[in-house]
Structures are given as C-alpha cells and as structure tokens.
Design a protein around this motif. Structure first.
Motif, PDB file in Angstrom:
ATOM      1  N   LYS A  92       8.417 -10.685  45.530  1.00  0.00           N
ATOM      2  CA  LYS A  92       8.818 -11.753  44.617  1.00  0.00           C
ATOM      3  C   LYS A  92       7.825 -11.924  43.467  1.00  0.00           C
ATOM      4  O   LYS A  92       8.214 -12.283  42.354  1.00  0.00           O
ATOM      5  CB  LYS A  92       8.987 -13.060  45.403  1.00  0.00           C
ATOM      6  CG  LYS A  92      10.250 -13.072  46.248  1.00  0.00           C
ATOM      7  CD  LYS A  92      10.537 -14.423  46.855  1.00  0.00           C
ATOM      8  CE  LYS A  92       9.747 -14.634  48.113  1.00  0.00           C
ATOM      9  NZ  LYS A  92      10.220 -15.816  48.882  1.00  0.00           N
ATOM     10  N   ILE A  93       6.554 -11.668  43.728  1.00  0.00           N
ATOM     11  CA  ILE A  93       5.562 -11.725  42.648  1.00  0.00           C
ATOM     12  C   ILE A  93       5.849 -10.644  41.610  1.00  0.00           C
ATOM     13  O   ILE A  93       5.816 -10.891  40.396  1.00  0.00           O
ATOM     14  CB  ILE A  93       4.136 -11.564  43.215  1.00  0.00           C
ATOM     15  CG1 ILE A  93       3.790 -12.746  44.130  1.00  0.00           C
ATOM     16  CG2 ILE A  93       3.118 -11.461  42.079  1.00  0.00           C
ATOM     17  CD1 ILE A  93       2.466 -12.598  44.849  1.00  0.00           C
ATOM     18  N   ALA A  94       6.151  -9.426  42.093  1.00  0.00           N
ATOM     19  CA  ALA A  94       6.484  -8.332  41.168  1.00  0.00           C
ATOM     20  C   ALA A  94       7.757  -8.641  40.398  1.00  0.00           C
ATOM     21  O   ALA A  94       7.854  -8.391  39.187  1.00  0.00           O
ATOM     22  CB  ALA A  94       6.630  -7.026  41.949  1.00  0.00           C
ATOM     23  N   GLU A  95       8.764  -9.186  41.096  1.00  0.00           N
ATOM     24  CA  GLU A  95      10.019  -9.558  40.432  1.00  0.00           C
ATOM     25  C   GLU A  95       9.779 -10.573  39.332  1.00  0.00           C
ATOM     26  O   GLU A  95      10.422 -10.541  38.273  1.00  0.00           O
ATOM     27  CB  GLU A  95      10.994 -10.148  41.444  1.00  0.00           C
ATOM     28  CG  GLU A  95      11.553  -9.180  42.463  1.00  0.00           C
ATOM     29  CD  GLU A  95      12.372  -9.934  43.498  1.00  0.00           C
ATOM     30  OE1 GLU A  95      13.301 -10.663  43.090  1.00  0.00           O
ATOM     31  OE2 GLU A  95      12.070  -9.826  44.701  1.00  0.00           O
ATOM     32  N   ASP A  96       8.851 -11.500  39.584  1.00  0.00           N
ATOM     33  CA  ASP A  96       8.575 -12.561  38.609  1.00  0.00           C
ATOM     34  C   ASP A  96       8.106 -11.977  37.286  1.00  0.00           C
ATOM     35  O   ASP A  96       8.473 -12.459  36.207  1.00  0.00           O
ATOM     36  CB  ASP A  96       7.516 -13.511  39.176  1.00  0.00           C
ATOM     37  CG  ASP A  96       7.731 -14.949  38.742  1.00  0.00           C
ATOM     38  OD1 ASP A  96       8.837 -15.265  38.239  1.00  0.00           O
ATOM     39  OD2 ASP A  96       6.812 -15.767  38.895  1.00  0.00           O
ATOM     40  N   PHE A  97       7.292 -10.933  37.334  1.00  0.00           N
ATOM     41  CA  PHE A  97       6.851 -10.267  36.101  1.00  0.00           C
ATOM     42  C   PHE A  97       8.043  -9.648  35.380  1.00  0.00           C
ATOM     43  O   PHE A  97       8.185  -9.773  34.155  1.00  0.00           O
ATOM     44  CB  PHE A  97       5.818  -9.183  36.424  1.00  0.00           C
ATOM     45  CG  PHE A  97       4.449  -9.700  36.753  1.00  0.00           C
ATOM     46  CD1 PHE A  97       3.653 -10.270  35.772  1.00  0.00           C
ATOM     47  CD2 PHE A  97       3.961  -9.632  38.043  1.00  0.00           C
ATOM     48  CE1 PHE A  97       2.385 -10.761  36.063  1.00  0.00           C
ATOM     49  CE2 PHE A  97       2.693 -10.107  38.356  1.00  0.00           C
ATOM     50  CZ  PHE A  97       1.902 -10.676  37.368  1.00  0.00           C
ATOM     51  N   VAL A  98       8.899  -8.955  36.115  1.00  0.00           N
ATOM     52  CA  VAL A  98      10.058  -8.282  35.520  1.00  0.00           C
ATOM     53  C   VAL A  98      11.022  -9.296  34.916  1.00  0.00           C
ATOM     54  O   VAL A  98      11.536  -9.106  33.808  1.00  0.00           O
ATOM     55  CB  VAL A  98      10.769  -7.411  36.579  1.00  0.00           C
ATOM     56  CG1 VAL A  98      12.061  -6.829  36.022  1.00  0.00           C
ATOM     57  CG2 VAL A  98       9.854  -6.295  37.054  1.00  0.00           C
ATOM     58  N   VAL A  99      11.256 -10.385  35.628  1.00  0.00           N
ATOM     59  CA  VAL A  99      12.163 -11.416  35.123  1.00  0.00           C
ATOM     60  C   VAL A  99      11.607 -12.058  33.863  1.00  0.00           C
ATOM     61  O   VAL A  99      12.309 -12.183  32.845  1.00  0.00           O
ATOM     62  CB  VAL A  99      12.404 -12.497  36.203  1.00  0.00           C
ATOM     63  CG1 VAL A  99      13.102 -13.717  35.587  1.00  0.00           C
ATOM     64  CG2 VAL A  99      13.256 -11.945  37.338  1.00  0.00           C
ATOM     65  N   GLY A 100      10.349 -12.483  33.915  1.00  0.00           N
ATOM     66  CA  GLY A 100       9.761 -13.197  32.781  1.00  0.00           C
ATOM     67  C   GLY A 100       9.649 -12.364  31.516  1.00  0.00           C
ATOM     68  O   GLY A 100       9.882 -12.855  30.412  1.00  0.00           O
ATOM     69  N   LEU A 101       9.297 -11.074  31.671  1.00  0.00           N
ATOM     70  CA  LEU A 101       9.072 -10.219  30.504  1.00  0.00           C
ATOM     71  C   LEU A 101      10.335  -9.550  29.979  1.00  0.00           C
ATOM     72  O   LEU A 101      10.439  -9.272  28.775  1.00  0.00           O
ATOM     73  CB  LEU A 101       8.033  -9.136  30.849  1.00  0.00           C
ATOM     74  CG  LEU A 101       6.607  -9.624  31.127  1.00  0.00           C
ATOM     75  CD1 LEU A 101       5.738  -8.468  31.596  1.00  0.00           C
ATOM     76  CD2 LEU A 101       6.005 -10.262  29.881  1.00  0.00           C
ATOM     77  N   HIS A 102      11.321  -9.277  30.853  1.00  0.00           N
ATOM     78  CA  HIS A 102      12.458  -8.455  30.436  1.00  0.00           C
ATOM     79  C   HIS A 102      13.825  -9.060  30.771  1.00  0.00           C
ATOM     80  O   HIS A 102      14.663  -9.211  29.879  1.00  0.00           O
ATOM     81  CB  HIS A 102      12.343  -7.057  31.077  1.00  0.00           C
ATOM     82  CG  HIS A 102      11.108  -6.320  30.706  1.00  0.00           C
ATOM     83  ND1 HIS A 102      10.902  -5.775  29.457  1.00  0.00           N
ATOM     84  CD2 HIS A 102       9.982  -6.040  31.431  1.00  0.00           C
ATOM     85  CE1 HIS A 102       9.723  -5.179  29.407  1.00  0.00           C
ATOM     86  NE2 HIS A 102       9.146  -5.328  30.597  1.00  0.00           N
TER      87      HIS A 102
END
Length: 208
Positions: free
Chosen positions: A60-70
C-alpha cells in the motif's frame, strides 16, 4: 515509528526494485479475507458477515506513490464531471445538489416532469474484468512503465479466508474484481466506470 531508521533502507530498496522491474513481489499480491460481523450475534453467515480483505502494508505504501504521482491526476483528466463518489473533497451531498439543480433547470417554467430511474448494480466491485481494466490503464496519460506496474498489480492475485492464526483456507486466484484494502482499488474502479456517461439533461427535456 519504532525502528523506522532500520527499516527505511531495505523497504525503499524493495520498492525501488519493484518500480524498476515494473512488477510487484508475489507476496504483495496475496490477501487474507477476514469475516467481520455486521451485527451481533451472527445468526446468518451469508447476511451478517462482511468479508474484509487485508493486503500487505508495504504494497500500500508503494501504491500510494503511484497513485499520488500518476494515477490520481491521469484519472481526473478523463473522469466524468458528474462523478462524485470516490473523488477527494466531494461527497454524496454534492451529487444530490447536482441532481436537484438539473431537475430544477429541466422543469422550471416548462411544465415538464422529471422521471428518475435508479440502478443497483449487484457486487459491482467484485465483477470488474482485469483484462478490460488493464486496457483502460494503458490508455491513460501515464508512463508505460507505470501502466505495466499497475497491470502487474492486477495479475496473478491470490486470496484466502483466514479465521485465526491456525485456521485458514487454501490460496485461490482472484481473476476479477477491484482488490479491497488497496490504494489503487478505488481509483481503478473510477477509471472502469468513467465512460458510463449518459445524456441526462436531453433525456429530461425529452421527457417533458
């Protein structure tokens, strides 16, 4: 967080490897489904239990980066302006205000009547086709590497039912549906329904 300085380097290395290889570690795509009582006491397990899917925190931490940036900005570019559910800072109250406004515009000084049709899609989240959803992800204005990472997020997912530490079912595939308890899940669902648009205002005018 306790031990944050010790865990930061190995966890960031794992996430960087995941992004560089455009795929997730298999453990990130495994979820335990835990039955949570809706009411107590539970008398009918088919009605009184809600299945909650628990996914790994690091995923979920990794997903958060992907969601926020892209994913967040890309989905917001194609989302229906009349979509209110799941959108940050919007709520069902905004949807009600929009509906009342459109109904009022269609009926004021026109003598028209408003007819409302409501649809209740049974288990909509659970029947999302991953192949179709992946095609929509690749159509977004995001780097191809990010789209590949999200497509891998949807591939070869598995889950099991877990009742206690020593009581769980066998692992089974999850070929469809938006994965619960994930950061990407709500945004992928919005993307899936983004083209379900209808000419609501002309319809109201025709009804009049």
């Amino acid at each position: 967080m306790e031990y944050a300085d010790i865990l930061a380097y190995p966890e960031s290395s794992i996430m960087n490897c995941s992004f560089a290889e455009n795929r997730l570690p298999p453990a990130w795509k495994m979820a335990n489904v835990v039955p949570i009582p809706k009411v107590k006491p539970v008398e009918d397990i088919s009605k009184h239990l809600r299945p909650i899917s628990l996914t790994p925190a690091l995923s979920k931490i990794a997903e958060d980066f992907v969601v926020g940036l892209h994913i967040d900005p890309a989905v917001m570019e194609v989302i229906d302006p009349d979509q209110y559910g799941g959108i940050p800072k919007l709520s069902t109250l905004h949807a009600l205000i929009s509906m009342v406004h459109n109904w009022s515009n269609a009926t004021d000084d026109s003598g028209a009547a408003v007819r409302v049709v409501q649809f209740d899609y049974r288990k909509t989240f659970d029947f999302i086709d991953h192949t179709l959803l992946a095609r929509k992800v690749f159509s977004l204005s995001i780097p191809k590497s990010v789209a590949c990472w999200v497509a891998d997020f949807l591939t070869d997912r598995r889950q099991r039912v877990k009742l206690s530490r020593d009581c769980s079912s066998e692992w089974g595939p999850l070929p469809a549906g938006v994965p619960q308890s994930t950061k990407l899940g709500p945004w992928l669902f919005l993307l899936m329904i983004s083209d379900l648009r209808g000419p609501w205002i002309p319809f109201l005018e025709i009804c009049g």
